[in-house]
Design a protein around this motif. Structure first.
Motif, PDB file in Angstrom:
ATOM      1  N   ALA A  14       0.821  -1.208   0.000  1.00 26.72           N
ATOM      2  CA  ALA A  14       0.000   0.000   0.000  1.00 26.72           C
ATOM      3  C   ALA A  14       0.858   1.263   0.000  1.00 26.72           C
ATOM      4  O   ALA A  14       0.383   2.343  -0.389  1.00 26.72           O
ATOM      5  CB  ALA A  14      -0.928   0.009   1.212  1.00 26.72           C
ATOM      6  N   GLN A  17       0.799   3.046  -3.348  1.00 24.79           N
ATOM      7  CA  GLN A  17      -0.455   3.404  -4.006  1.00 24.79           C
ATOM      8  C   GLN A  17      -0.575   4.884  -4.382  1.00 24.79           C
ATOM      9  O   GLN A  17      -0.997   5.202  -5.503  1.00 24.79           O
ATOM     10  CB  GLN A  17      -1.644   2.972  -3.141  1.00 24.79           C
ATOM     11  CG  GLN A  17      -1.851   1.468  -3.131  1.00 24.79           C
ATOM     12  CD  GLN A  17      -3.016   1.046  -2.262  1.00 24.79           C
ATOM     13  OE1 GLN A  17      -3.693   1.871  -1.643  1.00 24.79           O
ATOM     14  NE2 GLN A  17      -3.265  -0.253  -2.199  1.00 24.79           N
ATOM     15  N   GLN A  21      -1.031   5.877  -8.292  1.00 28.05           N
ATOM     16  CA  GLN A  21      -2.237   6.566  -8.765  1.00 28.05           C
ATOM     17  C   GLN A  21      -1.877   7.805  -9.569  1.00 28.05           C
ATOM     18  O   GLN A  21      -2.503   8.100 -10.604  1.00 28.05           O
ATOM     19  CB  GLN A  21      -3.119   6.935  -7.575  1.00 28.05           C
ATOM     20  CG  GLN A  21      -3.763   5.730  -6.892  1.00 28.05           C
ATOM     21  CD  GLN A  21      -4.388   6.075  -5.554  1.00 28.05           C
ATOM     22  OE1 GLN A  21      -4.301   7.217  -5.081  1.00 28.05           O
ATOM     23  NE2 GLN A  21      -4.998   5.096  -4.909  1.00 28.05           N
TER      24      GLN A  21
END
Length: 206
Positions: A14, A17, A21
């Motif tokens: 994570a 991320q 993005q």
């Protein structure tokens, strides 16, 4: 080509991320997919029979690299990234290393010892991640792929001096410093981090 992300010692997929993005919103015609490599027994990942020490984890990570790619690595993930560039130069076309050791001895750089705090925070993680002793220094000059080095100026774990050394050790490397960045600056400053990476990736769009 693929963008492959390697987490640090936390094994947290994570972590990447926010940067992923932001990169996904940009147009990179030559980069068709993104992939984060998870480490067995780290970051809530199940164990794997073939992963039982640092060497086998390195091999496991390298086996996940199956096509032409740019490897983007945080902290301890940089060790796997460097080994990937050495073992699979036909697939690994470039490296982006953030706040890493790159597989060199950090003792001369007065880096803060992270191991005791790490073991207290991640009680159920394999202890061999902390005891591994790796030094790829003699091999770094043989890595001919372009390397982007990103460092925070407030990082006691991997001080700027480490990034400066790696810049001189690689055949083709550029170093950028994020003001106010600590060891986890990519998570805290994803816009700046993604911008540096995007500029680096642009050389494959020509």
């Amino acid at each position: 080509m693929q963008l492959i992300f390697l987490p640090g010692a936390s094994g947290s997929t994570a972590f990447w991320q926010p940067v992923q993005q932001r990169l996904a919103k940009r147009t990179f015609g030559n980069f068709t997919s993104q992939k984060v490599i998870a480490y067995p027994s780290f970051g809530m990942q199940p164990s794997h029979a073939d992963v039982y020490d640092f060497a086998s984890l390195t091999q496991y990570a390298l086996e996940q690299i199956e096509q032409e790619c740019i490897v983007i690595a945080q902290s301890m993930g940089g060790i796997f990234a460097v080994q990937a560039a050495l073992q699979k130069p036909h697939l690994v076309k470039g490296l982006v290393l953030l706040a890493t050791s790159g597989g060199v001895n950090l003792a001369p750089f007065q880096a803060q010892d992270w191991r005791s705090a790490y073991q207290q925070q991640y009680l159920n993680y394999p202890d061999w991640f902390c005891t591994a002793s790796i030094d790829y220094s003699p091999q770094l000059q043989t890595i001919l792929q372009p390397v982007l080095l990103l460092w925070g100026d407030q990082d006691p774990v991997s001080p700027i001096a480490v990034g400066t050394y790696l810049q001189s050790a690689f055949a083709k490397a550029e170093l950028h410093i994020l003001e106010g960045g600590d060891h986890l600056f990519a998570e805290k400053y994803p816009d700046q981090t993604a911008t540096f990476i995007a500029h680096y990736l642009a050389q494959w769009e020509c």
